[in-house]
Scaffold this active site. Structure first.
Site, PDB file in Angstrom:
ATOM      1  N   SER A   1       0.832  -1.199   0.000  1.00  0.00           N
ATOM      2  CA  SER A   1       0.000   0.000   0.000  1.00  0.00           C
ATOM      3  C   SER A   1       0.870   1.254   0.000  1.00  0.00           C
ATOM      4  O   SER A   1       1.732   1.417  -0.853  1.00  0.00           O
ATOM      5  CB  SER A   1      -0.962  -0.053   1.195  1.00  0.00           C
ATOM      6  OG  SER A   1      -1.968   0.924   1.106  1.00  0.00           O
TER       7      SER A   1
ATOM      8  N   ASP B   1     -10.106  -3.930  -5.858  1.00  0.00           N
ATOM      9  CA  ASP B   1      -9.471  -3.293  -4.704  1.00  0.00           C
ATOM     10  C   ASP B   1     -10.041  -1.880  -4.593  1.00  0.00           C
ATOM     11  O   ASP B   1      -9.781  -1.026  -5.452  1.00  0.00           O
ATOM     12  CB  ASP B   1      -7.951  -3.261  -4.912  1.00  0.00           C
ATOM     13  CG  ASP B   1      -7.184  -2.664  -3.745  1.00  0.00           C
ATOM     14  OD1 ASP B   1      -7.813  -2.050  -2.858  1.00  0.00           O
ATOM     15  OD2 ASP B   1      -5.953  -2.794  -3.725  1.00  0.00           O
TER      16      ASP B   1
ATOM     17  N   HIS C   1      -7.546  -5.330  -0.541  1.00  0.00           N
ATOM     18  CA  HIS C   1      -6.328  -4.519  -0.541  1.00  0.00           C
ATOM     19  C   HIS C   1      -5.146  -5.192   0.159  1.00  0.00           C
ATOM     20  O   HIS C   1      -4.071  -4.608   0.205  1.00  0.00           O
ATOM     21  CB  HIS C   1      -6.639  -3.175   0.143  1.00  0.00           C
ATOM     22  CG  HIS C   1      -5.582  -2.132  -0.033  1.00  0.00           C
ATOM     23  ND1 HIS C   1      -5.136  -1.718  -1.281  1.00  0.00           N
ATOM     24  CD2 HIS C   1      -4.867  -1.402   0.879  1.00  0.00           C
ATOM     25  CE1 HIS C   1      -4.209  -0.784  -1.126  1.00  0.00           C
ATOM     26  NE2 HIS C   1      -4.026  -0.579   0.166  1.00  0.00           N
TER      27      HIS C   1
END
Length: 267
Positions: free
Chosen positions: A95, A217, A245
């Site tokens: 991320s 996502d 995610h």
């Protein structure tokens, strides 16, 4: 203060292997990589850590000024690499950590020789023809909700971020991780994450790069993966058979296969 204590550094695997640094995302800690470590430890020197303000890092080291910019988190990465004298490491960032790795590799190119980006996003807010997945109003509302009731926000948002509603235990784990984070420090990290714009930084990447995206996502839609791939010359984009995610938790086999295959291709 020793960096090893400050960032709760853990080192496992082959001491003679190429270093692989695993970096967690917002609201998480190094435990989120527990399903990936066994796939790497036989051949690689695996380094895990917690950003200051996360996990079991030293909270006394937190500085709102430093961590109000992704550069502050990238400095954590560089200092971890320096403390262990890592060279030519492969940085695996989940991320927002994918962008932290980009900054760290630019700051200390001798330390980081390849990047793996897991569900990356250089900007979460839509901008002209760029689709980040959120409007400015969406992000303002998200941050206002987080800042007014962090625990409530965590309970509502973590399952959405995780996806995979048919496996509620995954959303519960992410909720627990969010809720274990100090709310004041989490607010700073959240603003830094969701208001960042690292699109221009992608142009600086010159090392081999693997981009991992999921089929669905809500945080980093596939348009974002395509953008990152276009922005980094020579990068490899892999769409995992996974949703949500956090594929390293929801689809560890596919994630690990992609990472180990990339590592094996490096010189």
């Amino acid at each position: 203060m020793k960096i090893e204590h400050r960032n709760n550094i853990t080192v496992v695997g082959d001491p003679q292997g190429r270093p692989v640094v695993l970096a967690h995302g917002f609201g998480c800690d190094q435990n989120m990589w527990r399903l990936t470590v066994p796939a790497l430890a036989e051949k690689y020197r695996v380094v895990l850590f917690d950003y200051v303000g996360s996990g079991r890092s030293d909270p006394s080291a937190f500085s709102e000024v430093r961590y109000s910019s992704l550069d502050g988190y990238a400095q954590d990465v560089v200092e971890v690499c320096e403390a262990l004298d890592l060279r030519d490491a492969v940085f695996v960032g989940h991320s927002v950590s994918a962008m932290t790795g980009v900054l760290a590799a630019d700051t200390a190119p001798e330390r980081i020789g390849a990047l793996v980006m897991v569900a990356p996003s250089p900007r979460y807010i839509d901008d002209g023809t760029y689709r980040g997945g959120f409007s400015t109003g969406d992000i303002d509302e998200l941050l206002a909700s987080l800042e007014s009731n962090y625990l409530g926000w965590s309970s509502a948002m973590a399952p959405v971020i995780m996806g995979n509603p048919e496996r509620p235990e995954l959303g519960e784990e992410l909720t627990d991780s969010f809720c274990a984070t100090d709310p004041d420090m989490a607010r700073v990290f959240a603003r830094t994450t969701f208001l960042s714009d690292s699109r221009d930084d992608l142009k600086k990447v010159t090392v081999p790069t693997l981009i991992l995206e999921c089929t669905q996502d809500v945080i980093a839609p596939r348009e974002v993966g395509a953008f990152v791939h276009r922005a980094i010359p020579g990068s490899t984009l892999v769409t995992l058979d996974a949703t949500g995610h956090c594929p390293h938790l929801s689809a560890p086999e596919a994630t690990n296969e992609a990472i180990t295959g990339f590592l094996a291709s490096l010189r």
